[in-house]
Design a protein around this motif. Sequence first.
Motif, mmCIF file in Angstrom:
data_model
loop_
_atom_site.group_PDB
_atom_site.id
_atom_site.type_symbol
_atom_site.label_atom_id
_atom_site.label_comp_id
_atom_site.label_asym_id
_atom_site.label_seq_id
_atom_site.Cartn_x
_atom_site.Cartn_y
_atom_site.Cartn_z
ATOM 1 N N ALA A 274 0.858 -1.184 0.000
ATOM 2 C CA ALA A 274 0.000 0.000 0.000
ATOM 3 C C ALA A 274 0.893 1.231 0.000
ATOM 4 O O ALA A 274 2.071 1.162 0.391
ATOM 5 C CB ALA A 274 -0.932 -0.007 1.215
ATOM 6 N N PRO A 275 0.380 2.370 -0.425
ATOM 7 C CA PRO A 275 1.212 3.580 -0.461
ATOM 8 C C PRO A 275 1.659 4.008 0.928
ATOM 9 O O PRO A 275 1.030 3.673 1.942
ATOM 10 C CB PRO A 275 0.272 4.624 -1.086
ATOM 11 C CG PRO A 275 -0.792 3.842 -1.780
ATOM 12 C CD PRO A 275 -0.954 2.583 -1.000
ATOM 13 N N ILE A 276 2.738 4.743 0.968
ATOM 14 C CA ILE A 276 3.187 5.342 2.225
ATOM 15 C C ILE A 276 2.128 6.330 2.681
ATOM 16 O O ILE A 276 1.703 7.188 1.899
ATOM 17 C CB ILE A 276 4.537 6.057 2.030
ATOM 18 C CG1 ILE A 276 5.605 5.075 1.572
ATOM 19 C CG2 ILE A 276 4.978 6.743 3.325
ATOM 20 C CD1 ILE A 276 6.888 5.744 1.136
ATOM 21 N N PRO A 277 1.638 6.242 3.931
ATOM 22 C CA PRO A 277 0.622 7.194 4.393
ATOM 23 C C PRO A 277 1.128 8.629 4.242
ATOM 24 O O PRO A 277 2.150 9.000 4.833
ATOM 25 C CB PRO A 277 0.427 6.821 5.865
ATOM 26 C CG PRO A 277 0.834 5.398 5.947
ATOM 27 C CD PRO A 277 1.946 5.237 4.957
ATOM 28 N N PRO A 278 0.441 9.438 3.440
ATOM 29 C CA PRO A 278 0.949 10.787 3.180
ATOM 30 C C PRO A 278 0.615 11.753 4.307
ATOM 31 O O PRO A 278 -0.393 11.596 5.015
ATOM 32 C CB PRO A 278 0.218 11.180 1.892
ATOM 33 C CG PRO A 278 -1.090 10.451 1.990
ATOM 34 C CD PRO A 278 -0.794 9.142 2.694
ATOM 35 N N ALA A 279 1.457 12.754 4.474
ATOM 36 C CA ALA A 279 1.174 13.822 5.430
ATOM 37 C C ALA A 279 0.058 14.695 4.881
ATOM 38 O O ALA A 279 -0.034 14.923 3.676
ATOM 39 C CB ALA A 279 2.430 14.658 5.671
ATOM 40 N N PRO A 280 -0.831 15.187 5.738
ATOM 41 C CA PRO A 280 -1.919 16.040 5.257
ATOM 42 C C PRO A 280 -1.387 17.394 4.804
ATOM 43 O O PRO A 280 -0.273 17.797 5.173
ATOM 44 C CB PRO A 280 -2.824 16.183 6.487
ATOM 45 C CG PRO A 280 -1.900 15.989 7.642
ATOM 46 C CD PRO A 280 -0.874 14.989 7.188
ATOM 47 N N PRO A 281 -2.165 18.119 4.013
ATOM 48 C CA PRO A 281 -1.693 19.426 3.534
ATOM 49 C C PRO A 281 -1.555 20.456 4.638
ATOM 50 O O PRO A 281 -0.768 21.396 4.516
ATOM 51 C CB PRO A 281 -2.764 19.838 2.510
ATOM 52 C CG PRO A 281 -3.969 19.035 2.879
ATOM 53 C CD PRO A 281 -3.454 17.746 3.425
ATOM 54 N N ARG A 282 -2.314 20.296 5.733
ATOM 55 C CA ARG A 282 -2.250 21.252 6.838
ATOM 56 C C ARG A 282 -2.186 20.474 8.147
ATOM 57 O O ARG A 282 -2.903 19.489 8.330
ATOM 58 C CB ARG A 282 -3.471 22.174 6.844
ATOM 59 C CG ARG A 282 -3.541 23.116 5.647
ATOM 60 C CD ARG A 282 -4.929 23.735 5.520
ATOM 61 N NE ARG A 282 -5.334 24.442 6.728
ATOM 62 C CZ ARG A 282 -5.027 25.711 6.985
ATOM 63 N NH1 ARG A 282 -4.311 26.401 6.107
ATOM 64 N NH2 ARG A 282 -5.427 26.297 8.084
ATOM 65 N N VAL A 283 -1.337 20.934 9.054
ATOM 66 C CA VAL A 283 -1.184 20.287 10.356
ATOM 67 C C VAL A 283 -1.378 21.327 11.448
ATOM 68 O O VAL A 283 -0.474 22.121 11.738
ATOM 69 C CB VAL A 283 0.206 19.630 10.505
ATOM 70 C CG1 VAL A 283 0.332 18.976 11.873
ATOM 71 C CG2 VAL A 283 0.442 18.623 9.393
ATOM 72 N N PRO A 284 -2.553 21.390 12.075
ATOM 73 C CA PRO A 284 -2.746 22.305 13.205
ATOM 74 C C PRO A 284 -1.921 21.855 14.402
ATOM 75 O O PRO A 284 -1.840 20.665 14.706
ATOM 76 C CB PRO A 284 -4.251 22.216 13.492
ATOM 77 C CG PRO A 284 -4.850 21.590 12.279
ATOM 78 C CD PRO A 284 -3.792 20.693 11.703
ATOM 79 N N LEU A 285 -1.324 22.822 15.087
ATOM 80 C CA LEU A 285 -0.398 22.514 16.173
ATOM 81 C C LEU A 285 -0.990 22.687 17.564
ATOM 82 O O LEU A 285 -0.424 22.195 18.536
ATOM 83 C CB LEU A 285 0.856 23.397 16.066
ATOM 84 C CG LEU A 285 1.716 23.210 14.819
ATOM 85 C CD1 LEU A 285 2.853 24.214 14.825
ATOM 86 C CD2 LEU A 285 2.259 21.797 14.753
ATOM 87 N N GLY A 286 -2.128 23.406 17.669
ATOM 88 C CA GLY A 286 -2.613 23.725 19.000
ATOM 89 C C GLY A 286 -1.774 24.820 19.634
ATOM 90 O O GLY A 286 -0.825 25.342 19.035
ATOM 91 N N LEU A 287 -2.092 25.157 20.864
ATOM 92 C CA LEU A 287 -1.386 26.223 21.573
ATOM 93 C C LEU A 287 -0.337 25.645 22.520
ATOM 94 O O LEU A 287 -0.543 24.566 23.089
ATOM 95 C CB LEU A 287 -2.375 27.078 22.374
ATOM 96 C CG LEU A 287 -3.398 27.865 21.549
ATOM 97 C CD1 LEU A 287 -4.389 28.558 22.471
ATOM 98 C CD2 LEU A 287 -2.695 28.884 20.654
ATOM 99 N N PRO A 288 0.774 26.346 22.702
ATOM 100 C CA PRO A 288 1.785 25.858 23.660
ATOM 101 C C PRO A 288 1.232 25.694 25.063
ATOM 102 O O PRO A 288 1.660 24.805 25.802
ATOM 103 C CB PRO A 288 2.865 26.951 23.599
ATOM 104 C CG PRO A 288 2.698 27.581 22.252
ATOM 105 C CD PRO A 288 1.236 27.538 21.965
ATOM 106 N N SER A 289 0.281 26.558 25.449
ATOM 107 C CA SER A 289 -0.281 26.453 26.792
ATOM 108 C C SER A 289 -1.006 25.129 27.009
ATOM 109 O O SER A 289 -1.168 24.683 28.152
ATOM 110 C CB SER A 289 -1.240 27.616 27.044
ATOM 111 O OG SER A 289 -2.291 27.623 26.089
#
Length: 506
Positions: A274-289
Amino acid sequence: MSPLTRRVAAALYALGLAGCTVGPDFHRPNAALPAQWTASAPQTPGSRLVPGDLDPRWWNAFGDAELSSLVERVATANLDVAMAGSRLLQARAARRMAGAAAEPAVEGTTSYLHARSSQHGLVDISGLNGKHDYDVWQPGLDASWELDLWGRVRRQLESADASVEASADLRRDVLLSAMAETASDYIRLRGVQAQQAIVRQNLELARRSLALTQRRFADGVATHLETAEAAAQVSAMEAQLPGLENQRVRLVNALSFLLGQPPGALAAELQAAAPIPPAPPRVPLGLPSELAERRPDIREAEARLHAATADIGVAVGDFYPRITLSANLSLQAMRFGDLDSWGSRMFGIGPALSVPLFEGGRLKGQLALRKAQQQEAMLRFQRTVLGAWHEVDDAMSDYDARQARRDKLAAGVAQNQEALDNARRQYVAGATNFLDVLTVQTNLLDTQQAWVTSSTDVSLALVGLFKALGGGWETSFPVASNGRAGTPVEAATPTTSHGTKATRTE
């Protein structure tokens, strides 16, 4: 119980309820984290890290149903997670044992004695002057209760509660690691399968080149050197396949182990490439807090600090007097049939005072030890927070850099493919020698393999970033009564439950 005794007991009980709590109150430490990740996130054009809420079920971001299935199954099957769940149950059991100190202890006793006293000894309590045997029957109830005037017992319970929370967070950390390792091994497996496909494709091209060279050699157009070079290239490519197959088998075994299954148990399930699971176009990071609420290791370090702070209160409480209220209600008779007689009753009630006078420095040493342990716990918390910040920053940098490398390699693959097509046409037309074809084909294979490796590294870097951000345990996987993780139905609220608990003072 006489009226005077009842009044004394009531007064002692009220004094216990109104008693103070010795030792320092725990206040949640401040996690020194930046306001936004964007200040340290890479700013290259290829970066896809954006503001937004981190999805707790981060494994679904890859859009691979098999990956999601494996990650969710590992929570119920992984033996490390099960052992961590067992340790959590042990901590809860220890908390129940500690909680018993705050409650009255009642014990039922029954004794029977057949004896004869000495005729020449001290007073014979039986009144038989040592001439006959006698029996003594004595059933009864004994009760005792330490009045927690100074809050020592309450501090013990506070420490036990914090230790339970630390064990829960340790289990979450083990679970997060198991899920991330599962995702990483699965991505590596798909990367190896992609490597195998590329080698087989190039091997087919190499075999066609060898057949073409052999025909040209038979026609007297090609040389023996060109034929030998073409055969050597085929052998070199064939030599890569056993090593790649070994990697594939080992990764399938690693995934089987993570799911608590014997070697090769997932071979049929993962056999098809199967294909290598691709990274999504956008990755939300959340807040450092949110990191201090989400990362289990930070939560565990905070809970350990809470427990260490409460232990100081326990050590301080040992300097104060202890008052224990005890009572006894029993029957005593020399004949079993007389136990139901009113005259067989006996009781006793009253407080006992214990005051530490000389302990040889033990109490002072114990207090100094608890304070030093609290200081270590605070430093551990600070180090854990700082380490988490570094991990997130490094993971963001890795993710950004590996995307840039993958994109460059993709362009190189396209260029090498075009070069190989041109070289083969020129070789058939007699415009170039076979060495040029071999060189270009080798470059194409190397670039294709580098691109597959780079694509795998991008997805692995994203898994590392998700792990560094601490997501994944919030939405699922409670602990069942046997210590194993249950079905993914629990919805945790870490901010409220943990924060309230941490700021509570007894």
